[in-house]
Scaffold this motif. Structure first.
Motif, mmCIF file in Angstrom:
data_model
loop_
_atom_site.group_PDB
_atom_site.id
_atom_site.type_symbol
_atom_site.label_atom_id
_atom_site.label_comp_id
_atom_site.label_asym_id
_atom_site.label_seq_id
_atom_site.Cartn_x
_atom_site.Cartn_y
_atom_site.Cartn_z
ATOM 1 N N ASP A 195 0.880 -1.160 0.000
ATOM 2 C CA ASP A 195 0.000 0.000 0.000
ATOM 3 C C ASP A 195 0.924 1.218 0.000
ATOM 4 O OD1 ASP A 195 -2.402 1.525 0.280
ATOM 5 O OD2 ASP A 195 -1.971 1.718 2.421
ATOM 6 N N GLY B 126 -0.002 -3.673 4.222
ATOM 7 C CA GLY B 126 -0.899 -2.530 4.240
ATOM 8 C C GLY B 126 -1.105 -2.047 5.649
ATOM 9 N N ASP C 118 -6.809 -3.413 3.256
ATOM 10 C CA ASP C 118 -5.624 -3.983 2.601
ATOM 11 C C ASP C 118 -5.525 -5.477 2.893
ATOM 12 O OD1 ASP C 118 -4.689 -1.444 1.634
ATOM 13 O OD2 ASP C 118 -3.854 -1.038 3.628
#
Length: 168
Positions: free
Chosen positions: A9, A133, A138
């Protein structure tokens, strides 16, 4: 031959999440982020950024702003002997004001679309790949794509990966 991949991410993992970061002037690296990308490169992982960019749909910034930031980010990584193989971003948000981006899609996390797109476009072995993430969405995207997810809650990303990813 299929390869391991790392899906990162962006906001909250690579850079400090200051809300809708879209200019290099607002970008601040997370501690250890550059070293982490370089280490994944050296370990022969494919390295991808998968990032929701709903600010595009909300007209806070443009797709070109995101592309410009990602080009700058890549340039900064290259100066340190590291690189991202490809950036994937989702410009959609159901509450957006830009009509072409204001809808439900299969790429906005927690949907796995960006991860699955990378796996179709690159020789990715999803079973041996990892997502890092900072949000439950995520982790859900990782789960839906069949990759191992690690929730990063801040600190030094390199130390986090040394403990969670490289020693597992």
């Amino acid at each position: 031959m299929l390869k391991r991949a790392i899906f990162l991410d962006r906001d909250g993992v690579i850079n400090i999440d200051r809300g809708y970061v879209h200019r290099k002037e607002d970008f601040c690296w997370v501690d250890g982020a550059i070293e982490t990308v370089r280490q994944f490169n050296e370990l022969d992982y494919l390295v991808f950024v998968v990032t929701n960019q709903g600010g595009i749909a909300r007209a806070f910034y443009t797709e070109q702003d995101v592309l410009d930031l990602h080009n700058w980010l890549q340039s900064e990584l290259n100066k340190q002997g590291a690189h991202i193989d490809q950036f994937y971003y989702c410009p959609h948000h159901v509450e957006g004001s830009v009509p072409e981006h204001s809808h439900v899609c299969s790429c906005r996390k927690p949907e796995p679309g960006m991860i699955l797109a990378a796996a179709q476009e690159w020789p990715v072995d999803l079973n041996r790949s990892v997502m890092i993430g900072d949000k439950p969405s995520d982790m859900e995207a990782a789960k839906r794509a069949g990759v191992t997810g690690y929730l990063f809650c801040g600190g030094n990303l390199f130390e986090f990966c040394r403990e969670k990813v490289w020693n597992s």
